[in-house]
Write a protein that holds these residues in place. Structure first.
Motif, PDB file in Angstrom:
ATOM      1  N   THR A   1       0.959  -1.116  -0.046  1.00  0.00           N
ATOM      2  CA  THR A   1       0.150   0.031   0.041  1.00  0.00           C
ATOM      3  C   THR A   1       0.848   1.306  -0.085  1.00  0.00           C
ATOM      4  O   THR A   1       1.885   1.251   0.763  1.00  0.00           O
ATOM      5  CB  THR A   1      -1.090   0.116   1.285  1.00  0.00           C
TER       6      THR A   1
ATOM      7  N   GLU B   1       1.172   4.679   1.306  1.00  0.00           N
ATOM      8  CA  GLU B   1       0.846   5.566   2.417  1.00  0.00           C
ATOM      9  C   GLU B   1       0.254   6.639   2.216  1.00  0.00           C
ATOM     10  O   GLU B   1      -0.323   7.350   2.794  1.00  0.00           O
ATOM     11  CB  GLU B   1       2.076   5.399   3.487  1.00  0.00           C
TER      12      GLU B   1
ATOM     13  N   CYS C   1      -1.269   7.775  -0.639  1.00  0.00           N
ATOM     14  CA  CYS C   1      -2.721   7.670  -1.360  1.00  0.00           C
ATOM     15  C   CYS C   1      -3.477   6.512  -1.029  1.00  0.00           C
ATOM     16  O   CYS C   1      -4.614   6.538  -1.459  1.00  0.00           O
ATOM     17  CB  CYS C   1      -2.730   8.020  -2.819  1.00  0.00           C
ATOM     18  N   ASP C   2      -2.971   5.701  -0.239  1.00  0.00           N
ATOM     19  CA  ASP C   2      -3.700   4.427   0.187  1.00  0.00           C
ATOM     20  C   ASP C   2      -4.073   3.291  -1.069  1.00  0.00           C
ATOM     21  O   ASP C   2      -4.888   2.545  -0.926  1.00  0.00           O
ATOM     22  CB  ASP C   2      -5.098   4.707   0.617  1.00  0.00           C
TER      23      ASP C   2
END
Length: 343
Positions: free
Chosen positions: A245, A247, A249-250
């Motif tokens: 993932t 971090e 923009c997810d």
């Protein structure tokens, strides 16, 4: 409904055994080792049960016997095999070996006497359990997250229970102070270890975006890719887990997404059979996860780096493993001629 109830019971018992393992670590280490191994097996069985209750039974499944508790359950090795071959969600090889250390230590505890009161043995035990716990996190919190999310496991709270383990490694960290200072003086990069938390992980570039580290305290040796997010251009880290993932923009990337980012194959042909990659990985059982990476071959599932790709002598599937004799014994995806002759 009975199957769902049993699965909830397995997870609840796994958490209880994990809690017991941390509570008994200081005063009754033998019980800690045994409880930890029980927790590992129960988590694996809970994942098998998600597929079907019969996968938890070692031989000749019978629903009535299963519901009454009158059955022999699968061993650690059997669970690993069924997760790979039947469920299609194999435990990554690095994680499997880490968990297997706990199994072997548990067997030694049960069958032989071992003095585990000396500091060195306690440190070793703390390292083993910390490593195994983080291997479990990778499974229940990432690879199998869709299965275990509904059990509302508080992984952070469980991780906090390993504070005693980290304290036992503090003395080892202190004893390495001179060595670590010397490494820093030589220009080595030391970062906080993702497992024990001490600033003792010596990080080095392996090949372009591929990096590695080795912790001088707990010996954790991860590999990762430092990549640019295709959505927001921020740098994110792909650790070889089932998903990674960003971090910033997810955005979630799976192994196929990572493969698209790092694949150096120019794709000069539309004919699938003329292409060497994507190939399969014998280390993690990844299907078409091996791509061309700066004149080498990289599995985006487990980050195994190799120099060659070979074709199975029977089915023709490309693989980064040793295909010698594969015309007879087959590969990860076929049984070879011996399977055909048996039929």
């Amino acid at each position: 409904m009975a199957e769902v109830f049993c699965q909830h019971g397995l997870v609840a018992n796994a958490v209880d055994f994990l809690t017991l393992a941390t509570e008994e670590f200081k005063e009754r280490p033998k019980h800690s080792i045994i409880a930890f191994h029980s927790a590992v097996e129960l988590f694996l069985k809970a994942r098998l049960m998600e597929e079907h209750w019969s996968l938890v039974v070692s031989r000749t499944p019978d629903l009535t016997s299963f519901e009454s508790g009158d059955f022999v359950s699968v061993t650690f090795e059997e669970a690993c095999q069924r997760l790979a071959k039947i469920v299609g969600s194999p435990i990554p090889e690095r994680a499997r070996l880490t968990l297997d250390v706990i199994r072997k230590h548990r067997n030694k505890m049960v069958h032989f006497f071992q003095d585990i009161d000396d500091p060195v043995t306690r440190e070793q035990m703390a390292m083993e359990q910390l490593n195994a716990w983080h291997a479990l996190i990778g499974l229940i919190g990432s690879q199998w997250r869709d299965v275990f999310d509904r059990f509302q496991l508080d992984i952070d709270a469980l991780d906090g229970r390993f504070a005693e383990h980290r304290l036992y490694l503090q003395s080892r960290f202190n004893s390495l102070a001179e060595k670590l200072a010397s490494l820093k003086g030589e220009g080595k990069v030391l970062a906080a270890c993702g497992r024990c938390g001490f600033e003792a992980a010596e990080t080095t570039p392996v090949l372009h975006e591929l990096h590695s580290a080795k912790c001088h305290v707990c010996h954790f040796a991860p590999h990762w890719l430092a990549l640019e997010c295709t959505h927001c251009s921020a740098e994110f880290r792909a650790d070889g887990d089932e998903t990674s993932t960003c971090e910033a923009c997810d955005t979630v990337f799976d192994a196929s997404d990572i493969a698209e980012i790092v694949d150096d194959d120019p794709v000069t042909t539309d004919n699938y059979y003329d292409r060497v990659t994507p190939a399969n990985c014998t280390r993690c059982d990844g299907h078409q996860t091996v791509v061309l990476f700066h004149d080498h071959y990289l599995c985006t599932g487990c980050l195994e780096l190799t120099d060659h790709i070979s074709a199975c002598g029977w089915c023709g599937e490309g693989s980064n493993g040793d295909m010698e004799g594969s015309d007879w014994k087959g590969c990860n995806y076929c049984d070879g001629r011996k399977g055909w002759d048996r039929d």
